[in-house]
Structures are given as structure tokens and as C-alpha cells.
Motif scaffolding. Structure first.
Motif, PDB file in Angstrom:
ATOM      1  N   ARG A 168      48.449  17.166 -39.375  1.00  0.00           N
ATOM      2  CA  ARG A 168      49.635  17.915 -39.770  1.00  0.00           C
ATOM      3  C   ARG A 168      49.545  19.390 -39.373  1.00  0.00           C
ATOM      4  O   ARG A 168      50.539  20.087 -39.308  1.00  0.00           O
ATOM      5  N   LYS A 169      48.353  19.894 -39.112  1.00  0.00           N
ATOM      6  CA  LYS A 169      48.121  21.276 -38.701  1.00  0.00           C
ATOM      7  C   LYS A 169      48.421  22.279 -39.822  1.00  0.00           C
ATOM      8  O   LYS A 169      49.169  23.232 -39.648  1.00  0.00           O
ATOM      9  N   TYR A 170      47.836  22.029 -40.985  1.00  0.00           N
ATOM     10  CA  TYR A 170      47.910  23.024 -42.043  1.00  0.00           C
ATOM     11  C   TYR A 170      47.054  24.231 -41.657  1.00  0.00           C
ATOM     12  O   TYR A 170      45.914  24.086 -41.211  1.00  0.00           O
ATOM     13  N   GLN A 171      47.572  25.422 -41.869  1.00  0.00           N
ATOM     14  CA  GLN A 171      46.909  26.628 -41.370  1.00  0.00           C
ATOM     15  C   GLN A 171      45.509  26.816 -41.939  1.00  0.00           C
ATOM     16  O   GLN A 171      44.626  27.342 -41.259  1.00  0.00           O
TER      17      GLN A 171
ATOM     18  N   GLY B 173      16.065  18.858 -42.357  1.00  0.00           N
ATOM     19  CA  GLY B 173      16.715  18.245 -43.512  1.00  0.00           C
ATOM     20  C   GLY B 173      18.063  18.843 -43.863  1.00  0.00           C
ATOM     21  O   GLY B 173      18.613  18.547 -44.930  1.00  0.00           O
ATOM     22  N   LEU B 174      18.617  19.661 -42.982  1.00  0.00           N
ATOM     23  CA  LEU B 174      19.949  20.209 -43.206  1.00  0.00           C
ATOM     24  C   LEU B 174      20.974  19.224 -42.655  1.00  0.00           C
ATOM     25  O   LEU B 174      21.161  19.112 -41.442  1.00  0.00           O
ATOM     26  N   ASP B 175      21.650  18.503 -43.539  1.00  0.00           N
ATOM     27  CA  ASP B 175      22.582  17.458 -43.128  1.00  0.00           C
ATOM     28  C   ASP B 175      24.028  17.823 -43.433  1.00  0.00           C
ATOM     29  O   ASP B 175      24.911  16.962 -43.457  1.00  0.00           O
ATOM     30  N   PHE B 176      24.297  19.101 -43.654  1.00  0.00           N
ATOM     31  CA  PHE B 176      25.642  19.546 -44.015  1.00  0.00           C
ATOM     32  C   PHE B 176      26.612  19.383 -42.848  1.00  0.00           C
ATOM     33  O   PHE B 176      26.295  19.699 -41.698  1.00  0.00           O
ATOM     34  N   VAL B 177      27.811  18.882 -43.159  1.00  0.00           N
ATOM     35  CA  VAL B 177      28.912  18.816 -42.203  1.00  0.00           C
ATOM     36  C   VAL B 177      30.094  19.553 -42.823  1.00  0.00           C
ATOM     37  O   VAL B 177      30.529  19.222 -43.936  1.00  0.00           O
ATOM     38  N   LEU B 178      30.603  20.550 -42.125  1.00  0.00           N
ATOM     39  CA  LEU B 178      31.755  21.310 -42.588  1.00  0.00           C
ATOM     40  C   LEU B 178      33.024  20.508 -42.341  1.00  0.00           C
ATOM     41  O   LEU B 178      33.366  20.217 -41.200  1.00  0.00           O
ATOM     42  N   ARG B 179      33.725  20.152 -43.400  1.00  0.00           N
ATOM     43  CA  ARG B 179      34.926  19.315 -43.275  1.00  0.00           C
ATOM     44  C   ARG B 179      36.153  20.123 -43.674  1.00  0.00           C
ATOM     45  O   ARG B 179      36.201  20.710 -44.755  1.00  0.00           O
ATOM     46  N   ASN B 180      37.152  20.112 -42.797  1.00  0.00           N
ATOM     47  CA  ASN B 180      38.353  20.915 -43.062  1.00  0.00           C
ATOM     48  C   ASN B 180      39.547  20.087 -43.523  1.00  0.00           C
ATOM     49  O   ASN B 180      40.614  20.630 -43.781  1.00  0.00           O
ATOM     50  N   GLY B 181      39.379  18.753 -43.617  1.00  0.00           N
ATOM     51  CA  GLY B 181      40.439  17.897 -44.125  1.00  0.00           C
ATOM     52  C   GLY B 181      41.587  17.662 -43.164  1.00  0.00           C
ATOM     53  O   GLY B 181      42.633  17.135 -43.557  1.00  0.00           O
ATOM     54  N   ALA B 182      41.422  18.009 -41.897  1.00  0.00           N
ATOM     55  CA  ALA B 182      42.510  17.898 -40.922  1.00  0.00           C
ATOM     56  C   ALA B 182      42.846  16.441 -40.632  1.00  0.00           C
ATOM     57  O   ALA B 182      41.968  15.638 -40.321  1.00  0.00           O
ATOM     58  N   LEU B 183      44.147  16.122 -40.723  1.00  0.00           N
ATOM     59  CA  LEU B 183      44.636  14.771 -40.426  1.00  0.00           C
ATOM     60  C   LEU B 183      45.791  14.798 -39.433  1.00  0.00           C
ATOM     61  O   LEU B 183      46.499  13.798 -39.276  1.00  0.00           O
TER      62      LEU B 183
ATOM     63  N   ARG C 180      51.936  19.129 -31.829  1.00  0.00           N
ATOM     64  CA  ARG C 180      51.825  20.159 -32.847  1.00  0.00           C
ATOM     65  C   ARG C 180      50.589  21.039 -32.626  1.00  0.00           C
ATOM     66  O   ARG C 180      49.556  20.589 -32.133  1.00  0.00           O
ATOM     67  N   ALA C 181      50.731  22.294 -33.018  1.00  0.00           N
ATOM     68  CA  ALA C 181      49.641  23.254 -32.887  1.00  0.00           C
ATOM     69  C   ALA C 181      49.621  24.136 -34.125  1.00  0.00           C
ATOM     70  O   ALA C 181      50.608  24.223 -34.871  1.00  0.00           O
ATOM     71  N   TYR C 182      48.494  24.792 -34.327  1.00  0.00           N
ATOM     72  CA  TYR C 182      48.402  25.739 -35.429  1.00  0.00           C
ATOM     73  C   TYR C 182      49.228  26.974 -35.089  1.00  0.00           C
ATOM     74  O   TYR C 182      49.221  27.456 -33.957  1.00  0.00           O
ATOM     75  N   CYS C 183      49.944  27.468 -36.077  1.00  0.00           N
ATOM     76  CA  CYS C 183      50.870  28.572 -35.851  1.00  0.00           C
ATOM     77  C   CYS C 183      50.133  29.897 -35.679  1.00  0.00           C
ATOM     78  O   CYS C 183      49.018  30.090 -36.173  1.00  0.00           O
ATOM     79  N   HIS C 184      50.783  30.814 -34.988  1.00  0.00           N
ATOM     80  CA  HIS C 184      50.264  32.168 -34.839  1.00  0.00           C
ATOM     81  C   HIS C 184      50.309  32.859 -36.202  1.00  0.00           C
ATOM     82  O   HIS C 184      51.230  32.619 -37.000  1.00  0.00           O
ATOM     83  N   PRO C 185      49.338  33.729 -36.501  1.00  0.00           N
ATOM     84  CA  PRO C 185      49.352  34.425 -37.804  1.00  0.00           C
ATOM     85  C   PRO C 185      50.630  35.208 -38.083  1.00  0.00           C
ATOM     86  O   PRO C 185      50.948  35.472 -39.245  1.00  0.00           O
TER      87      PRO C 185
ATOM     88  N   ASP D  53      50.101  34.552 -47.053  1.00  0.00           N
ATOM     89  CA  ASP D  53      50.790  33.948 -48.200  1.00  0.00           C
ATOM     90  C   ASP D  53      51.092  32.469 -47.977  1.00  0.00           C
ATOM     91  O   ASP D  53      52.211  32.021 -48.201  1.00  0.00           O
ATOM     92  N   TRP D  54      50.115  31.722 -47.598  1.00  0.00           N
ATOM     93  CA  TRP D  54      50.276  30.298 -47.322  1.00  0.00           C
ATOM     94  C   TRP D  54      50.384  29.505 -48.632  1.00  0.00           C
ATOM     95  O   TRP D  54      49.763  29.833 -49.648  1.00  0.00           O
ATOM     96  N   ALA D  55      51.156  28.432 -48.591  1.00  0.00           N
ATOM     97  CA  ALA D  55      51.227  27.485 -49.703  1.00  0.00           C
ATOM     98  C   ALA D  55      51.292  26.068 -49.131  1.00  0.00           C
ATOM     99  O   ALA D  55      51.846  25.859 -48.044  1.00  0.00           O
ATOM    100  N   PRO D  56      50.717  25.065 -49.811  1.00  0.00           N
ATOM    101  CA  PRO D  56      50.716  23.697 -49.285  1.00  0.00           C
ATOM    102  C   PRO D  56      52.115  23.199 -48.974  1.00  0.00           C
ATOM    103  O   PRO D  56      53.039  23.347 -49.776  1.00  0.00           O
TER     104      PRO D  56
END
Length: 564
Positions: A63-66, A51-61, A229-234, A212-215
Motif C-alpha cells: 500500500r506504500k504507507y509513508q 548470534g545477532l538474528d534481528f530482522v528489521l520489519r516495516n510491515g510493508a504489504l 504505486r510509490a512512496y510520496c515525496h515529503p 503529520d501522517w495518520a493511518p
């Protein structure tokens, strides 16, 4: 000198450890000679049926937000006090707004029905949450007998008080935990750790901050075209300081970061682990940093001192940073001291720091076999847990890369007398399924004496790995203890439990902070192998020593701290 020696040992292991004359490496390899016994570790994914139906959603569309790369912390807690571990899941949000725009983004609380199934009680509990969640810390912070939740995330952390009737109240503001505190700007927190650092019987709070990320401020990495596009290095982002909050005992907390000298402790903090690694009665904290030197906070009873460089854990055996993700303390080599394991990304290898006593460590990645075994694998959540009840701590790792093209399966490394062997291929056919796994927690969810695991994955269903490892041929016994403090904090976090059975000693720390952004069960578990009895001793955070003498195996004991 210490870093240089570790580098020599690491290189020698790559050429053939037998060529190294004398020293700790030869002794370690002699102790760690693996047996030929085939692994009996078996695990079955039963999340959907439970009965565990959780899906982890990261909102990715696209744009590659960190922030999209890092969510997924889990928390094990007995929120209703029935003695069965329940499960809390943090969730993401829409970006760049960082809002939970619908039920798909809710955090979730699942009640253990005590029959192998779970029920979603999120709405009743009032734990839908808000903002973009990352990690969770579980502990009874007001000593009322009910486990509370501290949920950390992007530009907003929340303390939920357990009301003891199946509901929670957001007490962040009245607790003094609203806002960025001394940093004076929005903070992206990844993990948190409950710790009674001053042993006053109240749980204090340590927060691991990232960058120090900001939208809308992410640089364009990988290419100008959307598909490139790719996710940036830290390294594209500035590090943030860690934060420490003192529990005032009246439901409020006071940030004492500056008082304890922590503003200088910059890092891109990820996994947190806690134990009395120096053996002096004061628990400390290890912080795994993402492409920055790791931090080791030694507690001398009057606050923290950062000793990572001196202790030999700031860098890997080559003297370099890695993408530190998950971390855990545990006695890997059976010498009664707390070692450190840390996961990283593929081609970096995971890291093992073997405790040499008095707060000093040596690089043990080669000696334990993990150096070569981990080279191909990304690692996030992790835990040193005895999966086959043989008395040695195995390593479970949540596998997965940064983006969709780099999904990987989870890994299990069996501990054979101090040396790891990758037995992932033998764990079960389902175990080979790749995903972008993140958080991992460990508990005996069905109370059958075997430790199970729950794992999240980005934009994929949660996994619940029931432990179906063999319990016979040879026999596999176990012992579990649930501690309740009186003079110590009610959760007994920081207590040290030692067990002796079958001629071997084992040690555990009561801590919920395990792996990556997650909190595992506070119940202490010992695998006893063929032994049917065990002698147990507890050192409570207050300093009280309690000896149980010999107790029978295959049972769960509820233990209350003596009055004096």
C-alpha cells in the motif's frame, strides 16, 4: 552573502579548486592533500556467527504507507554495567494498525557475552515494546548508574527505566512523557537526543518530529495501479515542530517547548547531532531535516536559539534543501573545532559544514572531496569515527534508497588529512552487498581497540561489521575513555575531551546521538597512530577542568569527575 560565497566556492571546486586564488579553500586543499597510502580499513560482517538474528520489519504489504520507509534506529548501551557494549534494536509493526502483532515485530535487546557473541535477552528485560518504533536515545536520565532507554516512534514514545537487575520498567506515564504534549495531536517522532542544556546535572530530552501522517491518509503517488504505486515525496505532508522536555530531577519531565520558543521550529526532523559547536561551554543541537531547512540550536546557557541561517548550515552549498537523513559532529579537518556532516539521497550529495569558529560554518563538501564522492549514493545512518586509528575521523555511511529497487551497499570514506577518499571497494568483499540500510551505530564491541559498526536494513538481517583493520606497518595505537559525572550528569553527556599525541590534537564530545535515529557508545575513542602516549584534558559539563597528563596508549580508562 554567506550562502552566495559558499555557492561560488562550490562551483569553483567543480571547475578546479586550483583556480581559486587565496582564501580558505586553497588552505583547506593544501592541508587536505591526500597521501598515496592504500587504505588499511577492513571490515567483516559477523552478525550471524555472533548470534545477532534481528530482522528489521516495516510491515510493508504494497500500500506504500509513508512510515514504512523510515524505521531502523539502533542503540548501544551497557545495560548490565559490565563494561561491554550491548545492542538494542527498534522494530516496526503491522500497518495501518501500528501494533506489534507478533514476536517478529518486537524490539530486541542483545547482551554482549564478551566472547564475540550476543544473547537475546529481550523477554527477560521486558523490552518487546509496543507500536511502530523509529529511533532510540540512550542515557542515564535519573543518575542512578544505569543507562535508560527512550524509544520514539509513530504516535507513541516510551521511556524505559533500567532497574539495574537486567530488567526495564516502562515509566512513560509517571515521567510525564505520555501523549503528544503541547502539539495536541498524535506525533510521528524519528529521533531523540539526551542533553543537559542547562547544566544542572540532569539529562533533558530533545525530540525530533517528522510529519503529520495518520493511518489511511496517505495520498496515492506514482500511479493508480498497485504495481505503479510509490512512496510520496515529503512535500505531500506538513512539517511538525520539535519538542524539548526538562528533567525535573524527581523522575518526571516537563515540556518547555513553548517556553524556549521552539513551536516555530517546524521541520521534518531526522538525524540529530550534539556538540559545543560555538566553543562557549554550552552544547547545541543540529537537526537534519528531510527536504526542509536544517536547524541549528545554539545554547547560550539559558535555553536555545535557532541560528541555522546565520551560521550557514540551513541549506546546502547551492542554497537548497536536501533529503537530510543522518548527521554527526566531528573535527574533520583537524583544527580543533566541531564540523558537521549530513547524509542525503543520491544526486543531492552529502553535506559538510566546516566550523570557522564562533558558531559560523562554511560549506566544505567540495574542499573535503565529499561533494563528488557522494553523488551516486543514498545515505542514512552515518558516523565520524576513526576506523583505522590514524587520528583522523573517517566517515561510515549506511547506504540504501527508499524502495526495493534502490538498494545500495554501505560506504566508507577514509579521511586523509582533511580530505575524504572512498575506500569502500577495499573494505571487504561482503561490504559490497546492497540493502535498504537505515540505522548505524558504532562501538568497540569486542574491545580490541578498533571501532566496529552495526547496521539495520529494511526486511533484512542486521549487519555487524567487525573492524579488522591492520594495526601494524605502520603502528596503529588507540586510547578509550569512559566518563562518569558527579556534579555533571552521570553519563557525562556534553563533556568535551581533548587529546594530544604525536604532535597533533584531537577533540571529542561525549554524546550518544549519532547518525540517523540511533545512539552510539558513550565511550570516547581516539586513534593515536604511531604515538604510544597521549596527554588528555576533560572539560566536564559542570565546567570542571581535569588534566590527566600523559597516559599510555592501548588502554581503556574509567574516569570519574573530580568533586571540585
Amino acid at each position: 552573502m554567506k550562502t552566495s560565497r559558499r555557492g561560488v566556492l562550490r562551483a569553483a571546486a567543480a571547475l578546479g579548486a586550483g583556480a581559486l586564488a587565496g582564501g580558505w579553500m586553497r588552505r583547506a586543499l593544501a592541508q587536505a592533500a591526500p597521501s598515496q597510502t592504500q587504505s588499511q580499513i577492513r571490515m567483516v560482517n559477523g552478525a550471524a556467527a555472533a548470534g545477532l538474528d534481528f530482522v528489521l520489519r516495516n510491515g510493508a504489504l504494497g500500500r506504500k504507507y509513508q512510515v514504512e520507509t523510515l524505521p531502523g534506529g539502533l542503540g548501544v548501551m551497557d545495560f548490565d554495567g559490565d563494561g561491554w557494549p550491548d545492542l538494542f534494536c527498534t522494530n516496526g509493526a503491522s500497518v495501518p494498525e501500528l501494533t506489534k502483532s507478533g514476536p517478529d515485530y518486537w524490539n530486541r535487546l542483545y547482551r554482549n557475552n564478551r566472547d564475540g557473541t550476543f544473547s537475546d535477552v529481550t523477554a527477560k528485560a521486558g523490552l518487546q515494546g509496543e507500536g511502530y518504533g523509529m529511533g532510540v536515545a540512550v542515557g542515564d536520565c535519573n543518575n542512578d548508574g544505569h543507562e535508560d532507554l527512550f524509544v520514539v516512534g509513530v504516535h507513541g514514545n516510551h521511556l524505559y527505566r533500567n532497574n539495574g537487575n537486567g530488567t526495564f520498567t516502562d515509566v512513560t506515564r509517571e515521567a510525564g512523557l505520555l501523549g503528544p504534549g503541547s502539539l495536541g495531536r498524535p506525533v510521528w517522532s524519528v529521533a531523540a537526543c539526551w542533553i543537559d542544556y542547562d547544566n544542572d546535572g540532569r539529562l533533558d530530552l530533545f525530540v525530533s518530529n517528522y510529519c503529520d501522517w495518520a493511518p489511511g491518509t496517505d495520498p496515492i503517488c506514482g500511479g493508480l495501479e498497485a504495481q505503479a504505486r510509490a512512496y510520496c515525496h515529503p512535500d505531500k505532508y506538513h512539517a511538525e515542530p520539535m519538542q524539548l522536555y526538562h528533567n525535573n530531577g524527581d523522575g518526571t519531565f516537563t515540556e518547555i517547548t513553548r517556553k524556549e520558543g521552539l513551536p516555530d521550529l517546524l521541520g521534518k526532523g531526522m538525524g540529530l547531532a550534539m556538540a559545543d559547536f560555538a566553543g562557549d561551554g554550552h552544547p547545541g543541537i543540529f537537526v537534519a531535516n528531510d527536504n526542509a531547512r536544517n536547524l541549528l540550536l545554539r545554547n547560550r546557557g539559558k535555553g536555545f536559539e535557532e541560528v541555522g541561517l546565520e551560521a550557514g548550515v540551513a541549506f546546502n552549498g547551492d542554497g537548497r534543501n536536501i533529503s537530510g537523513m543522518g548527521a554527526d559532529f566531528g573535527d574533520i579537518d583537524g583544527d580543533g573545532r566541531f564540523d558537521i556532516v549530513m547524509t542525503g539521497l543520491k544526486n543531492e550529495t552529502y553535506e559538510v559544514f566546516l566550523n570557522q569558529g564562533k558558531g559560523e560554518f562554511e560549506d566544505g563538501s567540495a574542499a573535503t572531496g565529499l561533494l563528488s564522492l557522494s553523488r551516486l549514493w543514498n545515505g542514512w545512518g552515518c558516523g565520524l569515527v576513526d576506523l583505522d586509528n590514524d587520528g583522523w575521523l573517517d566517515l561510515f555511511v549506511a547506504g540504501g534508497g527508499l524502495d526495493t529497487g534502490d538498494a545500495q551497499p554501505n560506504r566508507v570514506f577514509r579521511n586523509q588529512s582533511g580530505r575524504f577518499v572512498d575506500v569502500s571497494a577495499q573494505v571487504g568483499a561482503e561490504f559490497a552487498r546492497p540493502a535498504l540500510h537505515r540505522g548505524a551505530v558504532f562501538a568497540d564491541f569486542d574491545r580490541d581497540g578498533r571501532i566496529d559498526a552495526a547496521v539495520t536494513a529494511l526486511n533484512a538481517p542486521i549487519e555487524l561489521w567487525w573492524n579488522r583493520s591492520a594495526r601494524e606497518n605502520p603502528a596503529r595505537h588507540w586510547l578509550q575513555l569512559r566518563l562518569m559525572g558527579r556534579r555533571s550528569n552521570r553519563s557525562a553527556i556534553g563533556a568535551e575531551v581533548r587529546c594530544r599525541a604525536g604532535g597533533r590534537g584531537q577533540v571529542r564530545t561525549v554524546s550518544s546521538s549519532v547518525g540517523y535515529a540511533s545512539s552510539s557508545d558513550l565511550t570516547v575513542h581516539f586513534g593515536l597512530g604511531e604515538a604510544t602516549r597521549a596527554a588528555v584534558e576533560v572539560r566536564w559539563p559542570s565546567g570542571t577542568m581535569q588534566t590527566l597528563g600523559e597516559v599510555a596508549a592501548d588502554q581503556r580508562l574509567n574516569l570519574t569527575e573530580p568533586a571540585a
